[in-house]
Write a protein that holds these residues in place. Structure first.
Motif, PDB file in Angstrom:
ATOM      1  N   PHE A  74       0.810  -1.201   0.000  1.00 23.25           N
ATOM      2  CA  PHE A  74       0.000   0.000   0.000  1.00 23.25           C
ATOM      3  C   PHE A  74       0.848   1.257   0.000  1.00 23.25           C
ATOM      4  CE2 PHE A  74      -3.032  -3.109   1.636  1.00 23.25           C
ATOM      5  CZ  PHE A  74      -4.057  -2.875   0.734  1.00 23.25           C
ATOM      6  N   ILE A  75       2.076   1.116  -0.476  1.00 28.15           N
ATOM      7  CA  ILE A  75       2.976   2.258  -0.673  1.00 28.15           C
ATOM      8  C   ILE A  75       3.051   3.104   0.575  1.00 28.15           C
ATOM      9  CG2 ILE A  75       3.673   3.946  -2.399  1.00 28.15           C
ATOM     10  CD1 ILE A  75       1.328   3.021  -4.066  1.00 28.15           C
ATOM     11  N   ILE A  76       3.320   2.453   1.696  1.00 27.97           N
ATOM     12  CA  ILE A  76       3.514   3.191   2.937  1.00 27.97           C
ATOM     13  C   ILE A  76       4.897   3.805   2.880  1.00 27.97           C
ATOM     14  CG2 ILE A  76       3.720   2.955   5.416  1.00 27.97           C
ATOM     15  CD1 ILE A  76       1.640   0.797   5.249  1.00 27.97           C
ATOM     16  N   GLU A  80       1.864  14.522  -1.110  1.00 27.43           N
ATOM     17  CA  GLU A  80       2.002  13.939   0.218  1.00 27.43           C
ATOM     18  C   GLU A  80       0.637  13.679   0.856  1.00 27.43           C
ATOM     19  OE1 GLU A  80       4.626  16.517   2.313  1.00 27.43           O
ATOM     20  OE2 GLU A  80       6.405  15.787   1.266  1.00 27.43           O
ATOM     21  N   VAL A  81      -0.352  14.516   0.555  1.00 32.87           N
ATOM     22  CA  VAL A  81      -1.722  14.255   1.024  1.00 32.87           C
ATOM     23  C   VAL A  81      -2.228  12.939   0.439  1.00 32.87           C
ATOM     24  CG1 VAL A  81      -4.129  15.036   0.853  1.00 32.87           C
ATOM     25  CG2 VAL A  81      -2.327  16.678   1.426  1.00 32.87           C
ATOM     26  N   ALA A  82      -1.948  12.713  -0.846  1.00 31.95           N
ATOM     27  CA  ALA A  82      -2.352  11.469  -1.504  1.00 31.95           C
ATOM     28  C   ALA A  82      -1.692  10.256  -0.843  1.00 31.95           C
ATOM     29  CB  ALA A  82      -1.998  11.518  -2.988  1.00 31.95           C
ATOM     30  N   GLN A  83      -0.413  10.412  -0.475  1.00 28.93           N
ATOM     31  CA  GLN A  83       0.296   9.314   0.203  1.00 28.93           C
ATOM     32  C   GLN A  83      -0.356   8.978   1.530  1.00 28.93           C
ATOM     33  OE1 GLN A  83       4.264  10.848   0.435  1.00 28.93           O
ATOM     34  NE2 GLN A  83       4.854  10.128  -1.592  1.00 28.93           N
ATOM     35  N   ILE A  84      -0.757  10.010   2.285  1.00 26.50           N
ATOM     36  CA  ILE A  84      -1.381   9.775   3.581  1.00 26.50           C
ATOM     37  C   ILE A  84      -2.722   9.068   3.414  1.00 26.50           C
ATOM     38  CG2 ILE A  84      -2.460  10.886   5.568  1.00 26.50           C
ATOM     39  CD1 ILE A  84       0.460  10.774   5.871  1.00 26.50           C
ATOM     40  N   TYR A  85      -3.527   9.505   2.439  1.00 22.31           N
ATOM     41  CA  TYR A  85      -4.789   8.810   2.162  1.00 22.31           C
ATOM     42  C   TYR A  85      -4.522   7.326   1.881  1.00 22.31           C
ATOM     43  CZ  TYR A  85      -7.614  13.102   1.795  1.00 22.31           C
ATOM     44  OH  TYR A  85      -8.292  14.263   2.067  1.00 22.31           O
ATOM     45  N   ASN A  86      -3.477   7.082   1.101  1.00 23.92           N
ATOM     46  CA  ASN A  86      -3.119   5.702   0.763  1.00 23.92           C
ATOM     47  C   ASN A  86      -2.745   4.912   2.023  1.00 23.92           C
ATOM     48  OD1 ASN A  86      -2.696   4.255  -1.900  1.00 23.92           O
ATOM     49  ND2 ASN A  86      -0.884   3.626  -0.761  1.00 23.92           N
ATOM     50  N   ASN A  87      -1.964   5.553   2.915  1.00 25.58           N
ATOM     51  CA  ASN A  87      -1.542   4.893   4.148  1.00 25.58           C
ATOM     52  C   ASN A  87      -2.724   4.570   5.055  1.00 25.58           C
ATOM     53  OD1 ASN A  87       1.007   5.272   3.145  1.00 25.58           O
ATOM     54  ND2 ASN A  87       1.646   6.751   4.673  1.00 25.58           N
ATOM     55  N   TYR A 120     -10.626   5.645   0.867  1.00 21.00           N
ATOM     56  CA  TYR A 120      -9.345   6.364   0.976  1.00 21.00           C
ATOM     57  C   TYR A 120      -8.485   6.179  -0.271  1.00 21.00           C
ATOM     58  CZ  TYR A 120      -9.925   8.112   5.685  1.00 21.00           C
ATOM     59  OH  TYR A 120     -10.350   8.818   6.771  1.00 21.00           O
ATOM     60  N   PHE A 121      -8.518   4.993  -0.877  1.00 14.77           N
ATOM     61  CA  PHE A 121      -7.763   4.790  -2.118  1.00 14.77           C
ATOM     62  C   PHE A 121      -8.300   5.685  -3.231  1.00 14.77           C
ATOM     63  CE2 PHE A 121      -6.115   0.210  -1.199  1.00 14.77           C
ATOM     64  CZ  PHE A 121      -5.204   0.744  -0.314  1.00 14.77           C
ATOM     65  N   LEU A 122      -9.620   5.833  -3.273  1.00 10.21           N
ATOM     66  CA  LEU A 122     -10.217   6.689  -4.306  1.00 10.21           C
ATOM     67  C   LEU A 122      -9.865   8.167  -4.062  1.00 10.21           C
ATOM     68  CD1 LEU A 122     -13.702   4.959  -4.720  1.00 10.21           C
ATOM     69  CD2 LEU A 122     -11.866   5.059  -6.427  1.00 10.21           C
ATOM     70  N   ASN A 170      -4.084  -1.555  -6.482  1.00  9.01           N
ATOM     71  CA  ASN A 170      -4.698  -1.809  -5.173  1.00  9.01           C
ATOM     72  C   ASN A 170      -6.223  -1.893  -5.276  1.00  9.01           C
ATOM     73  OD1 ASN A 170      -2.178  -1.787  -3.991  1.00  9.01           O
ATOM     74  ND2 ASN A 170      -2.319   0.324  -3.287  1.00  9.01           N
ATOM     75  N   LEU A 171      -6.813  -0.974  -6.046  1.00  9.02           N
ATOM     76  CA  LEU A 171      -8.268  -0.986  -6.228  1.00  9.02           C
ATOM     77  C   LEU A 171      -8.715  -2.247  -6.951  1.00  9.02           C
ATOM     78  CD1 LEU A 171      -8.790   2.776  -7.162  1.00  9.02           C
ATOM     79  CD2 LEU A 171      -9.777   1.626  -5.165  1.00  9.02           C
ATOM     80  N   GLY A 172      -7.881  -2.728  -7.865  1.00  9.33           N
ATOM     81  CA  GLY A 172      -8.191  -3.978  -8.565  1.00  9.33           C
ATOM     82  C   GLY A 172      -8.272  -5.151  -7.601  1.00  9.33           C
ATOM     83  N   ILE A 173      -7.347  -5.203  -6.658  1.00  4.55           N
ATOM     84  CA  ILE A 173      -7.346  -6.293  -5.682  1.00  4.55           C
ATOM     85  C   ILE A 173      -8.553  -6.175  -4.753  1.00  4.55           C
ATOM     86  CG2 ILE A 173      -6.094  -7.229  -3.698  1.00  4.55           C
ATOM     87  CD1 ILE A 173      -3.530  -6.758  -5.262  1.00  4.55           C
ATOM     88  N   LEU A 174      -8.918  -4.948  -4.360  1.00  3.11           N
ATOM     89  CA  LEU A 174     -10.109  -4.763  -3.521  1.00  3.11           C
ATOM     90  C   LEU A 174     -11.362  -5.219  -4.252  1.00  3.11           C
ATOM     91  CD1 LEU A 174      -9.528  -1.261  -1.858  1.00  3.11           C
ATOM     92  CD2 LEU A 174      -9.156  -3.514  -0.865  1.00  3.11           C
ATOM     93  N   ALA A 175     -11.444  -4.885  -5.535  1.00  2.00           N
ATOM     94  CA  ALA A 175     -12.610  -5.302  -6.332  1.00  2.00           C
ATOM     95  C   ALA A 175     -12.692  -6.820  -6.413  1.00  2.00           C
ATOM     96  CB  ALA A 175     -12.534  -4.691  -7.733  1.00  2.00           C
ATOM     97  N   LYS A 176     -11.549  -7.473  -6.595  1.00  2.41           N
ATOM     98  CA  LYS A 176     -11.519  -8.937  -6.666  1.00  2.41           C
ATOM     99  C   LYS A 176     -11.991  -9.554  -5.347  1.00  2.41           C
ATOM    100  CE  LYS A 176      -9.859 -13.253  -6.657  1.00  2.41           C
ATOM    101  NZ  LYS A 176      -9.825 -14.152  -5.484  1.00  2.41           N
ATOM    102  N   MET A 177     -11.576  -8.943  -4.221  1.00  4.97           N
ATOM    103  CA  MET A 177     -11.985  -9.450  -2.905  1.00  4.97           C
ATOM    104  C   MET A 177     -13.501  -9.364  -2.722  1.00  4.97           C
ATOM    105  SD  MET A 177      -8.957  -7.842  -0.535  1.00  4.97           S
ATOM    106  CE  MET A 177      -9.584  -8.517   1.001  1.00  4.97           C
ATOM    107  N   GLN A 178     -14.141  -8.432  -3.446  1.00  4.40           N
ATOM    108  CA  GLN A 178     -15.597  -8.281  -3.372  1.00  4.40           C
ATOM    109  C   GLN A 178     -16.297  -9.021  -4.512  1.00  4.40           C
ATOM    110  OE1 GLN A 178     -16.641  -3.993  -1.995  1.00  4.40           O
ATOM    111  NE2 GLN A 178     -14.585  -3.814  -2.864  1.00  4.40           N
ATOM    112  N   ASP A 179     -15.522  -9.886  -5.208  1.00  6.74           N
ATOM    113  CA  ASP A 179     -16.043 -10.697  -6.326  1.00  6.74           C
ATOM    114  C   ASP A 179     -16.557  -9.852  -7.485  1.00  6.74           C
ATOM    115  OD1 ASP A 179     -15.461 -13.116  -5.039  1.00  6.74           O
ATOM    116  OD2 ASP A 179     -17.347 -13.058  -3.931  1.00  6.74           O
TER     117      ASP A 179
END
Length: 543
Positions: free
Chosen positions: A13-15, A210-217, A234-236, A257-266
Motif C-alpha cells: 500500500f505504498i507506505i 504527500e496528502v495522496a500518500q497519507i490517504y493511501n496509508n 481512501y484509495f479513491l 490496489n483498487l483492482g485487488i479490492l474489487a476482486k476481494m468483493q467478487d
C-alpha cells in the motif's frame, strides 16, 4: 485454492517514509541525467571551497539510486574536502550521506556508526535541523531492522526538535513515520491518529502528493482491519489527487490496489478494468517489474473468472519479464500459479513440470512458504494423474514443511507470550506493592485518628472536670452557661465525628438519612445538657 493463490501477489500500500534516502527514480531519468551532466561540468572548474563541498553532496544524492559506487566516491570527496576546510556542517552532511548509502544496502551497523558521527558534529555546532534529520534516519534504520520501539524513540526525538524549530514539513513527516511504525506494530488506532495529524499539516501546506500518500496509508490501515469499504474510499481519495497532479507511478499503484479490492468483493469486471489501467501506465513508465506484477494479477483474475486463454497469455507475459529481470522468487511464484492453472485445465504433466521448477527455485532461495504451497499442489497433480507414490512423497513433504513453519511461528508466539508474562509479572509486583502501601497507609491513618480521638476525649474530660470545680469560684451566670454550652457542643461534635464512618456505611451517603441520625444524636444530648446545666448552676450558686 484461488483465494490462497491470490495472496501470492505482492500488495504493497505504498507506505512511504518521508525522509527516505531514496529518490523517486525512473520517471525523471532524463531530467536527472541532464542535472548530473550540469553538475559535473561545474565541478571541473570549481575552487576547493564550501560551494564545491555542497556540489559534491548533490552529486552523491544524484548517483544514489543508479550508481552506488559513484555515490560513495563523491561522498568521500565531499567528506575529505570538508575536513580539509574545517567545514563541520559539510562533514556532517557527508557522514549522513554515508549512513543513507549503507542503509540502502541494508548494512545497518555501518549506517548507524556514520549517522552517530554526523549527529555528534551537528550537536557540537548547534545545527538542529541536521540533528533532527539524523534522528529521523536512525528511526528509519530501526524500522528496517523491525526494532519498532527503538524506531519510535528516535522518531519522537526528531519530532520534538522539529516542533522546537516550528518546521511544519518536518513535523508532518515525523507524524507520518510514527504512523508507519504503529501500523507495523499492529496498533492501528495509533497509526491512524498520527496519519491524521500529518494529514492536517500537509493539507494546510498544500502538498497534494504527500496528502495522496497519507490517504493511501490510512487506506492500508483499514485494509488490515478488514474494512474494505473504508479502504476503497481512501484509495479513491488518493487516486483523485494523483490524477490531478499527474503522478503516473502513484496512479498505477492505486489502480492495482483498487483492482485487488474489487476482486476481494467478487467484482471481477471492475478488478480487471483497474488492473488493465495499471498495466497500461506501467508499460508507459517502462517499469518492468511493476508491469510483470500487473500481468500476474490479470492472469490470476482471468483464471478465477474461468477465461483460461487470457489467463495463460498474461502468465506467459509476466514469466518472460521476471526471467529477464532474474527475479527468482517471482519466477518461482509464477510457476506455482501455473501449476494451479494446469490443475484446473487438467493438463497434469505441464502442471507437474511447472511446480517442480517452482520447488527447485523456492528451495534455492529458502522461501519455505512458497515451497510448502508448491509441495501441496504437486501432490494433488500426481494424485490426479494416478502417480500415487509421488503424490504420497510430496504430500509428506508438505505436511513436514507445514509443521516446521507452524513450529517456527509457535516459537515466535511463545517468545511474545514469555515477554507478555514477564510484563504481567512486573505489573503484578507493582500491584502487590501498591496494595501493601495502601494497607500501610490505612494502618497509619487509623493510628493517627485513634491518637487524635484519644486527645480530644482527654480534652473533653478535662473540660468537664473544670466545670465540676467551678463551684469554688464566683462566676457570672452567663459565663457558667457559656462554659457548659461549649463543653456539650464539643461532646456533641465528638460523637458525630466518631460515628460518621458507621453513618456513612448505613446511609450510603444519603443526606436525609445522615441528617436524621444527627438529629437523633442532638435529641439525646439536649436533655442531658439541660439536666447537667441545671444541676451545675444549683451547685455553683448554692455554694
Amino acid at each position: 485454492m484461488m483465494k490462497r493463490l491470490f495472496t501470492f501477489l505482492v500488495l504493497l500500500f505504498i507506505i512511504t517514509a518521508q525522509v527516505s534516502a531514496k529518490e523517486e527514480g525512473k520517471k525523471d531519468e532524463i531530467i536527472r541525467n541532464a542535472t548530473i551532466d550540469s553538475l559535473l561540468s561545474r565541478l571541473a572548474s570549481m575552487d576547493e571551497d564550501t560551494n564545491k563541498v555542497n556540489l559534491l553532496s548533490r552529486l552523491t544524492v544524484a548517483y544514489t539510486v543508479f550508481d552506488v559506487e559513484k555515490a560513495f566516491e563523491y561522498c568521500q570527496q565531499s567528506l575529505d574536502l570538508s575536513k580539509k576546510l574545517k567545514y563541520f556542517k559539510g562533514e556532517g552532511v557527508a557522514l549522513s550521506s554515508f549512513g543513507n548509502l549503507y542503509m540502502n544496502q541494508a548494512k545497518y551497523e555501518e549506517a548507524i556508526a556514520k549517522i552517530k558521527e554526523a549527529e555528534k558534529i551537528y550537536v557540537e555546532i548547534g545545527y538542529k535541523k541536521g540533528h533532527a534529520a539524523t534522528l529521523n534516519n536512525m528511526g528509519m534504520i530501526y524500522m528496517y531492522k523491525a526494532e519498532y520501539d527503538k524506531s519510535i524513540e528516535f522518531y519522537t526525538l526528531s519530532l520534538n526538535i522539529e516542533i522546537e524549530l516550528s518546521n511544519e514539513d518536518g513535523i508532518s513527516s515525523s507524524y507520518n513515520n510514527l504512523g508507519i511504525i504503529y501500523y507495523y506494530k499492529g496498533d492501528y488506532d495509533r497509526a491512524v491518529e498520527y496519519y491524521l495529524k500529518s494529514l492536517r499539516i500537509r493539507e494546510r501546506l498544500g502538498n497534494k502528493q504527500e496528502v495522496a500518500q497519507i490517504y493511501n496509508n490510512i487506506g492500508g490501515v483499514y485494509y488490515q482491519q478488514g474494512d474494505i469499504k473504508t479502504t476503497e474510499e481512501y484509495f479513491l481519495k488518493s487516486l483523485k489527487i494523483k490524477l490531478e497532479i499527474g503522478d503516473k507511478q502513484g496512479i498505477s499503484a492505486t489502480y492495482g490496489n483498487l483492482g485487488i479490492l474489487a476482486k476481494m468483493q467478487d467484482d471481477f469486471a471492475s478488478a480487471v478494468d483497474y488492473q488493465l489501467k495499471a498495466l497500461a501506465l506501467r508499460k508507459e513508465l517502462k517499469d518492468k517489474e511493476a508491469t510483470a506484477s500487473s500481468n500476474h494479477s490479470l492472469a490470476l483474475l482471468y483464471l478465477a473468472w474461468g477465461n483460461y486463454e487470457k489467463s495463460l497469455e498474461y502468465f506467459n507475459e509476466a514469466l518472460s519479464i521476471f526471467i529477464e529481470l532474474d527475479s527468482k522468487y517471482s519466477v518461482a511464484n509464477i510457476h506455482n500459479s501455473l501449476g494451479d492453472y494446469y490443475l484446473q485445465t487438467k493438463d497434469y504433466e505441464k502442471g507437474i513440470e511447472s511446480l517442480l521448477l517452482s520447488i527447485n527455485l523456492s528451495e534455492g532461495i529458502g522461501n519455505k512458504n512458497l515451497t510448502k504451497d508448491s509441495y501441496e499442489l504437486v501432490a494433488r497433480l500426481y494424485f490426479e494423474s494416478g502417480v500415487f507414490k509421488n503424490a504420497y512423497t510430496f504430500h509428506a513433504k508438505y505436511i513436514l514443511m507445514k509443521d516446521t513453519l507452524f513450529n517456527e511461528d509457535r516459537s515466535k508466539e511463545i517468545g511474545k507470550l514469555e515477554a507478555k508474562f514477564e510484563m504481567e509479572n512486573k505489573q503484578d509486583e507493582v500491584k502487590r506493592f501498591e496494595e501493601a502501601q495502601i494497607l500501610i497507609d490505612h494502618e497509619n491513618e487509623t493510628r493517627t485518628n485513634n491518637l487524635q480521638f484519644s486527645a480530644i476525649l482527654i480534652f473533653i474530660v478535662a473540660v468537664f472536670g473544670f466545670i465540676a470545680v467551678l463551684g469554688r469560684f464566683k462566676l457570672p451566670l452567663r459565663v457558667v452557661e457559656g462554659i457548659i454550652f461549649f463543653a456539650f457542643l464539643l461532646f456533641f461534635e465528638f460523637l458525630l465525628v466518631l460515628s460518621d464512618p458507621y453513618i456513612e456505611t448505613y446511609s450510603s451517603g444519603a443526606p436525609l438519612v445522615k441528617l436524621a441520625f444527627n438529629a437523633l444524636v442532638a435529641a439525646l444530648v439536649f436533655p442531658l445538657h439541660s439536666f447537667f446545666e441545671e444541676s451545675m448552676k444549683n451547685r455553683i450558686f448554692k455554694a
